[in-house]
Design an enzyme around this catalytic site. Structure first.
Site, PDB file in Angstrom:
ATOM      1  N   CYS A 141      26.997  -0.240  25.862  1.00 46.97           N
ATOM      2  CA  CYS A 141      27.488   0.826  26.725  1.00 46.97           C
ATOM      3  C   CYS A 141      26.840   0.755  28.090  1.00 46.97           C
ATOM      4  CB  CYS A 141      27.234   2.183  26.067  1.00 46.97           C
ATOM      5  SG  CYS A 141      27.473   3.609  27.099  1.00 46.97           S
TER       6      CYS A 141
ATOM      7  N   CYS B 228      23.437   7.085  22.299  1.00 43.63           N
ATOM      8  CA  CYS B 228      22.694   7.477  23.494  1.00 43.63           C
ATOM      9  C   CYS B 228      21.458   8.269  23.118  1.00 43.63           C
ATOM     10  CB  CYS B 228      23.558   8.327  24.428  1.00 43.63           C
ATOM     11  SG  CYS B 228      25.021   7.483  25.002  1.00 43.63           S
TER      12      CYS B 228
END
Ligand SMILES: Cc1ncc(COP(=O)(O)O)c(C=O)c1O
Ligand SMILES: Cc1ncc(COP(=O)(O)O)c(C=O)c1O
Lengths: 159, 397, 397, 159
Positions: free
Chosen positions: A33, A106
């Site tokens: 990402c 994340c």
């Protein structure tokens, strides 16, 4: 998509930016990402126990990455190293009222960054490192390796 | 910009456009009393039929083709799937090779990929750093069994305008392939004359040109042999079955009429806005990188990377200031994959991750450009102050 | 009936329905300020996404299935093509045999015919005089390589309601075929519970249930293996790509909500109207023949032949009196072929040529029934006074 | 779809229905569209020339079929047989301001009916029949044959 809490932390992130003379720093990244985080900690001592006296993040990443960085500093601040080592991605996500499934990595990443900074600090200081923390270190290294791979492939470290 | 009740700056016209109030007005009776099926015998139905045929004339007029060369579909995605699969199945005895490019819209690429699973062979042309295909490479890839070449007129992410006129000539000279172009992004911004372009097939839709969602069109030159994608009642001259979406088609027609009248002027305005946007950004923000060509791109389209600033974060920060934009960052996608278009340019992942697409349209003003630039200055500064990448895109060590 | 500005009696609800004013109201914001692409990151886009997902919930609720079992498409034609071709391509290694019936909608039949050209084998079941398939004949036709059975729930021309519950049981017991039902005509008129029916796949659209044109849905049970028809950006969970037609989807959702609340009551009203219509016609006009079942048909649907009176002529005469109806007469079709449904019933061509379909819906009243019957009396008498066929359908010699 | 003229004739057709004691009748039909027409004529004589003194149609068919029947009677009424024989489908369509292409066969049919009635009259009366009219007779018979075929196939003449 994101909860109110995520958006609040994203828009007004806490404890972000450089730290002067940190006691330890770490860098973790997930090329899938493109997120990349640096964690800085200052370690203090109170009643014979080491604790996180100050913590800062620098984050290249999406809203979730920034929000998890921010909330991680809030969770870790003032905690003993042992307590901070045990802050897990679920704790971070919970604090934010949940994260989109796809963005769970994340919160993972900011926990990685915190653990890795503690690992480095302990190693530097010659402190005992638990098996658990060693494992976490290996994971943190792996995220970075992948990042470096991608960066090398694209010649990004060449200039 | 102030369209209707939208407060803020809508700068994502390449994703979709607001419906022009004149278009909405034209549609209204067909959402209300004129609801009849155009295939019905009675007067009420014949009014619907007439409205559909008038819309067809307007769309044909915009594309400079004959009325019976327009097939109404449900979307650009449908038009593209129709052309690609329909040509493949109709011409499979002639050949099984298709040529397209790596920066086509997903609906072209995924249709091609599906056909690969059905025994067809697809060549995906590379593009250069600015997103251009190479006509000579295309020429080399043409084969005796090439049945279709599909190259988009302009790219929706980076605004590259392919040399279609030149390309159609090569393809028609060197092969018996049909030439299709996806020009969904073009009407209202640049010339869309299928005759001049020399294409056999072209895709557009309404919702990128201030018309409604749910309707597209296919320009199909007479006598081409293409299987339908939607079989059934035989509407659209047997090319595309299903009860006609009358209100949407009427809106498409009205939108085409306005585009036909206004495209030159509006294209010029968009170019000026683009010029000002680039200059203002580059004049006040360091370490940016334009994605796609600097000059001659799709009017109104800008794609720029603010190195060190992740795209999704920037889009959301801008959103907070009432500004709507897009990004090719992996973080913004369901599969966490960055834009295949930005990837195809051969730049590093950090560039895609920090890309921002700003796309203006009919309802934007020069004030919007200023608002966007000011917001960018503030947000880029703030996000850079907390980033782990330095402004060269490198980590800080 | 007085819907909006339509003066007269709209009695062609099986062709399409007017949009319910409540549906239109729900759509309006999405034709105006809420125009954003639901795939956009910003708040404006997220509002569109939310509206789409709420609509999905409402449609799922109406069909009594899970939210993620609803795929929005562009039409019933698309849903049917999607199911038929998508199953064929996905399961071709398992088998190449499909079963359907002779009275399916053209979009089912033509999709099947196209597949025959691609190497698939299709069995078209006969129907009896009232339009019913025979479950035991179906059972006989099932084979090891049967991959799909597609039988409509109700016929759009003659209102026959097939015994789907029984049929799905047979198919699932005796084969590994998927069972699909086209129930485009049913919502708002009868129960549409996919669980009770036991189907794996079901097709509906909005414009037959007082919603907008340009949107359909496919109920698709979890874990079924079906190729997409529209490949591309991966919307609708990858099942159907293309920018979502937000206003139409929102309208579909609202229409489904109303149907869910009102279908029982409305179905009952339509049955009463039908009862009165049949009695009044049969009580005052000689030599008529009901096409399709006398009892238990799709509420609101009537198909009747006035022997000696050609259908197109009757439709146009009624139109002159402000009454909208349909016919299966060859004279009304582009290819001068009479309705394949009426043909399949095995009645003579004169019966199809003199058929009239009267279909009532939500906005009709008992007064409409009277108006229609009175007009029929007059026009049938006049047309019979000049016909070359006597009332038995024979020429006068 | 249809012109004003077609609709006018369709709604208010002229000279339709039975005729008592016609001098000749014909029946033509086209099963493709299900149209069926019966034509009745009364023949008079003026200045030594036979002419259509009265004409009526009975038509089972669509609006175009009814309108062409009606307009055909108007065109034929008062004409000599020779003039009436030469009324062609184009004349009928023209009179109606045109017909949809697909409906041209309807005007064809009413011309067929007229020609066939004249043929039968002439045959009955032992008058000379031109080659042209013979051809027209054959065509008219053919339309009917096809109709009968379809009717037989569906057992329609059985009750
Ligand atoms: C170039 C291009 N082609 C095709 C499409 C597909 O359009 P739609 O999503 O309306 O089917 C788009 C827009 O998304 C586009 O920009
Ligand atoms: C039973 C049935 N299936 C499918 C369709 C096709 O619907 P559409 O024309 O909206 O695609 C219709 C309506 O025409 C129908 O009645």
């Amino acid at each position: 998509m994101y909860t109110k809490e995520v958006m609040e932390h994203f828009k007004n992130p806490k404890n972000m930016g450089d730290m002067e003379n940190p006691d330890a720093t770490s860098r973790v990244g997930n090329p899938a990402c493109g997120d990349m985080m640096e964690t800085y900690i200052k370690v203090g001592e109170k009643d014979g126990e080491k604790y996180i006296e100050d913590i800062k993040f620098k984050t290249f990443g999406c809203a979730a990455a920034i929000a998890t960085s921010s909330v991680t500093t809030e969770l870790a601040m003032g905690k003993t190293l042992e307590e901070a080592e045990n802050i897990e991605e679920e704790d971070i996500a919970r604090e934010l009222g949940g994260l989109p499934k796809i963005k769970m990595h994340c919160s993972n990443l900011s926990a990685n960054g915190l653990h890795e900074a503690i690992y480095r600090y302990k190693k530097e200081e010659g402190m005992d490192i638990s098996e658990e923390l060693k494992k976490k270190h290996t994971i943190a290294q792996k995220t970075l390796e992948k990042t470096e791979e991608v960066r090398k492939k694209h010649g990004l470290d060449e200039d | 910009m102030k369209i209707l009740d939208f407060d803020g700056v809508y700068a994502d016209n390449n994703a979709t456009t607001p419906i022009d109030p004149r278009v909405r007005k034209a549609m209204t009776p067909f959402l209300e009393e004129n609801f009849a099926n155009p295939n019905s015998l009675y007067n009420h139905g014949r009014r619907s039929r007439k409205a559909v045929e008038e819309a067809r004339e307007r769309v044909a007029n915009m594309l400079n083709c004959a009325t019976d060369e327009i097939v109404f579909t449900g979307s650009a995605t449908e038009s593209n799937n129709h052309v690609i699969k329909g040509t493949a199945f109709a011409r499979k005895d002639h050949g099984k090779h298709i040529v397209t490019s790596k920066t086509e819209h997903k609906c072209v690429l995924e249709a091609c990929r599906w056909l690969e699973g059905q025994g067809f062979e697809v060549t995906y042309l590379d593009v250069d750093e600015e997103g251009y295909i190479s006509p000579s490479e295309l020429k080399n890839e043409l084969r005796e069994d090439t049945i279709l070449v599909s190259i988009m007129l302009t790219n929706n992410e980076i605004g590259t305008v392919q040399p279609i006129e030149k390309t159609t000539r090569i393809v028609h000279d060197e092969s018996s392939a049909y030439f299709h172009t996806d020009m969904a992004q073009c009407p209202g911004k640049m010339e869309v004359d299928v005759g001049k372009l020399g294409v056999d097939l072209a895709t557009i839709n309404a919702h990128k040109m201030y018309g409604p969602k749910g309707v597209g069109a296919l320009y199909k030159k007479k006598d081409l042999d293409i299987d339908p994608l939607l079989h059934g009642g035989g509407q659209e001259n047997g090319e595309r079955s299903g009860t006609e979406n009358v209100p949407a088609i009427v809106g498409f027609g009205k939108a085409a009429e306005i585009v036909e009248e206004r495209w030159e002027e509006e294209g010029e305005k968009l170019r000026e806005m683009h010029q000002k946007l680039v200059e203002s950004i580059q004049g006040s923000i360091d370490n940016t990188e334009v994605n796609g060509p600097v000059d001659g791109r799709l009017p109104g389209n800008m794609n720029i990377s603010f190195i060190g600033v992740e795209g999704e974060a920037l889009v959301l920060r801008l959103d907070d200031l009432g500004i709507n934009t897009a990004t090719g960052s992996a973080c913004s996608s369901e599969e966490l994959k960055s834009s295949h278009v930005l990837d195809a340019l051969g730049k590093g992942p950090e560039v895609a991750h920090s890309s921002l697409r700003i796309s203006f349209g009919r309802f934007n003003t020069m004030d919007d450009v200023n608002t966007v630039v000011e917001a960018l200055r503030k947000e880029v500064r703030e996000l850079r102050s907390i980033t782990a990448l330095d402004e060269k895109g490198k980590t800080g060590d």
